[in-house]
Design an enzyme around this catalytic site. Sequence first.
Site, PDB file in Angstrom:
ATOM      1  N   ARG A   1      11.712  35.751  36.987  1.00 51.70           N
ATOM      2  CA  ARG A   1      11.925  36.464  38.248  1.00 51.70           C
ATOM      3  C   ARG A   1      10.604  36.715  38.965  1.00 51.70           C
ATOM      4  NH1 ARG A   1      15.959  41.618  38.452  1.00 51.70           N
ATOM      5  NH2 ARG A   1      17.300  40.080  37.409  1.00 51.70           N
TER       6      ARG A   1
ATOM      7  N   ARG B   1      19.600  35.641  40.740  1.00 48.63           N
ATOM      8  CA  ARG B   1      18.476  36.255  40.009  1.00 48.63           C
ATOM      9  C   ARG B   1      18.783  36.629  38.560  1.00 48.63           C
ATOM     10  NH1 ARG B   1      17.519  42.472  41.936  1.00 48.63           N
ATOM     11  NH2 ARG B   1      19.567  43.303  41.420  1.00 48.63           N
ATOM     12  N   HIS B   2      19.998  36.305  38.074  1.00 50.84           N
ATOM     13  CA  HIS B   2      20.358  36.674  36.714  1.00 50.84           C
ATOM     14  C   HIS B   2      20.439  35.457  35.798  1.00 50.84           C
ATOM     15  CE1 HIS B   2      21.779  40.457  38.648  1.00 50.84           C
ATOM     16  NE2 HIS B   2      21.376  40.967  37.496  1.00 50.84           N
TER      17      HIS B   2
ATOM     18  N   GLU C   1      13.815  43.924  41.949  1.00 48.46           N
ATOM     19  CA  GLU C   1      13.207  44.550  40.772  1.00 48.46           C
ATOM     20  C   GLU C   1      12.683  43.487  39.807  1.00 48.46           C
ATOM     21  OE1 GLU C   1      14.297  45.514  36.532  1.00 48.46           O
ATOM     22  OE2 GLU C   1      15.972  45.990  37.858  1.00 48.46           O
TER      23      GLU C   1
ATOM     24  N   GLU D   1      25.560  39.227  30.460  1.00 42.30           N
ATOM     25  CA  GLU D   1      26.080  39.675  31.750  1.00 42.30           C
ATOM     26  C   GLU D   1      26.750  38.498  32.453  1.00 42.30           C
ATOM     27  OE1 GLU D   1      22.941  41.374  34.032  1.00 42.30           O
ATOM     28  OE2 GLU D   1      22.361  42.823  32.502  1.00 42.30           O
TER      29      GLU D   1
ATOM     30  N   ARG E   1      20.918  38.661  27.578  1.00 46.21           N
ATOM     31  CA  ARG E   1      21.796  39.587  28.292  1.00 46.21           C
ATOM     32  C   ARG E   1      23.159  38.918  28.515  1.00 46.21           C
ATOM     33  NH1 ARG E   1      18.351  43.498  30.905  1.00 46.21           N
ATOM     34  NH2 ARG E   1      16.769  43.902  29.302  1.00 46.21           N
TER      35      ARG E   1
ATOM     36  N   SER F   1      11.301  47.248  34.725  1.00 48.85           N
ATOM     37  CA  SER F   1      11.910  48.552  34.540  1.00 48.85           C
ATOM     38  C   SER F   1      11.167  49.224  33.398  1.00 48.85           C
ATOM     39  CB  SER F   1      13.395  48.400  34.195  1.00 48.85           C
ATOM     40  OG  SER F   1      14.006  49.666  34.123  1.00 48.85           O
TER      41      SER F   1
END
Length: 535
Positions: free
Chosen positions: A509, A315-316, A458, A309, A307, A461
């Site tokens: 996570r 948490r990323h 979360e 991001e 990812r 998903s």
Amino acid sequence: MAEPEPKQEIPGKEETDVSVTSKKGLKKQAKQAKKDERKAQTAAKLQSEATARDEQDVSKGNYGTLPLAQSQEKTVRVWTPVKDLTSSKVGSTVLIRARLHNNRGTGNMCFLVLRNQHYTVQAVVAVGTGVSKQMVRYSTDLNKESIIDVEGTVSAAPDKITGCSQQDVEIAVTKIFCVSLSQPQLPFQIEDAMRPETSTEDGPQVRVNQDTRLDNRIIDLRTMTNQAIFRIEAGICRLFREHLTSKGFVEIHTPKIISAASEGGANVFEVTYFKGQAYLAQSPQLYKQMALTADFDRVFTIGAVFRAEDSNTHRHLCEFVGLDVEMTFFEHYHEVLQVIGDMFISIFKGLQEQYEQELDTVKKQYPAESFKFLEPSLILQYKEGIQMLREAGVEIGDEDDLSTPSEKLLGKLVKEKYGTDFYILDKYPLAVRPFYTMPDPHDPRSSNSYDMFMRGEEILSGAQRIHDPDLLIERARHHNIDLQKIKAYIDSFRYGAPPHGGGGIGLERVCMLYLGLNNIRKTSLFPRDPKRLTP
């Protein structure tokens, strides 16, 4: 012009200079000779003393540095893991390979703490029959973190050794050899890296910050806490695999270099692919679905997910381990929801039952409330969650996605009301879900999708996927996705595709939240985030 007067020579001066030089040289030579003689005498004395010591060293041959291990020979020696050193071994002679966690010399004794992964035991080198002062001195001078071989007799500890995992026994050392010597200066002390976050010790407390840990990750990973964390994480993987396999799932392996962004959007790593461009997979989603259209019915995969991001949060990660599951269903996507919910319960129970010691080790350094869950899992409608947040004073629209603060608050509210750290939120707004999510047949603003949460964050998903090619094309256009790039994916649904659904889980996570840790980098072996590409 007057001519300069000729230089007058002094009779006998040349002879005098030579004479003086010769005398000085002789004196210097005599002085050097005496110096060399003293050095030779000193060397002879030291050699004589060393020879005498060797003659008096009753431990000679039972300690020292081993030659470089190049697989020179095979033996039938039996090695004992530190974890097996229990009261049942008292009186036995054992051979151990371990790291030197700590050593402390006192008079004619040296106390060692030997560490093998997340187990430790005390060993004692004491002057006596077969053990010399030289051997004690050698043991005291060894550098921490060196790898050593120790042979000795297991004896019952006079008192519980609270600083070691093996509290009831110790080893009376008869032989000690260094296999690999550590440098004397460590980036940080293992004891400092293991200090509890809520330590009550007196005096100044040295702690190791996160960047220092990650810059020297191989040292950091040696702590007993990290050894426990990554065994628990491996356990999550194993329990995930075992449970799904027992339910008829097939493990598959999907491409990580793909022609189009898996999830759409810009959070994707673009790479050069020969004369064209490709992307690192944001998800194995499309290939899981394609496997179902190939009649595998139930599949799961474990692999890297990427990812792009630029999120420097707790948490990323830019690369993490994805645990993905996909299955067909007969009538309703809640069949999928039930299977995944049961899978999580199986994982949570397995961790409680099989990793009790590791969980206790982690709690000593990172105290946290034990993870709580309900059986069967709690399922809430998205609109119910929104209502709970509004009652708590949060302003949020019916079709808004949950922000991180809202997720955490909802997790707290759910815990207070239902007594669970794990719950499922069903029926997300269609506007905030990927293009392949099936719309709700009763509400065009909603979707047959869900997220799962642990401690208010979360961790999965998922959704029912669109299995009709025409509807899939319509939704892809709505998300401005180049149809040509996903042509193979769309075409896979043209020859009969069963109703199906699934979800994607972030392993790091799940581990972080189950243990109640505060940063995902604690559960990533070698983290990759926007600011870290090494080690």
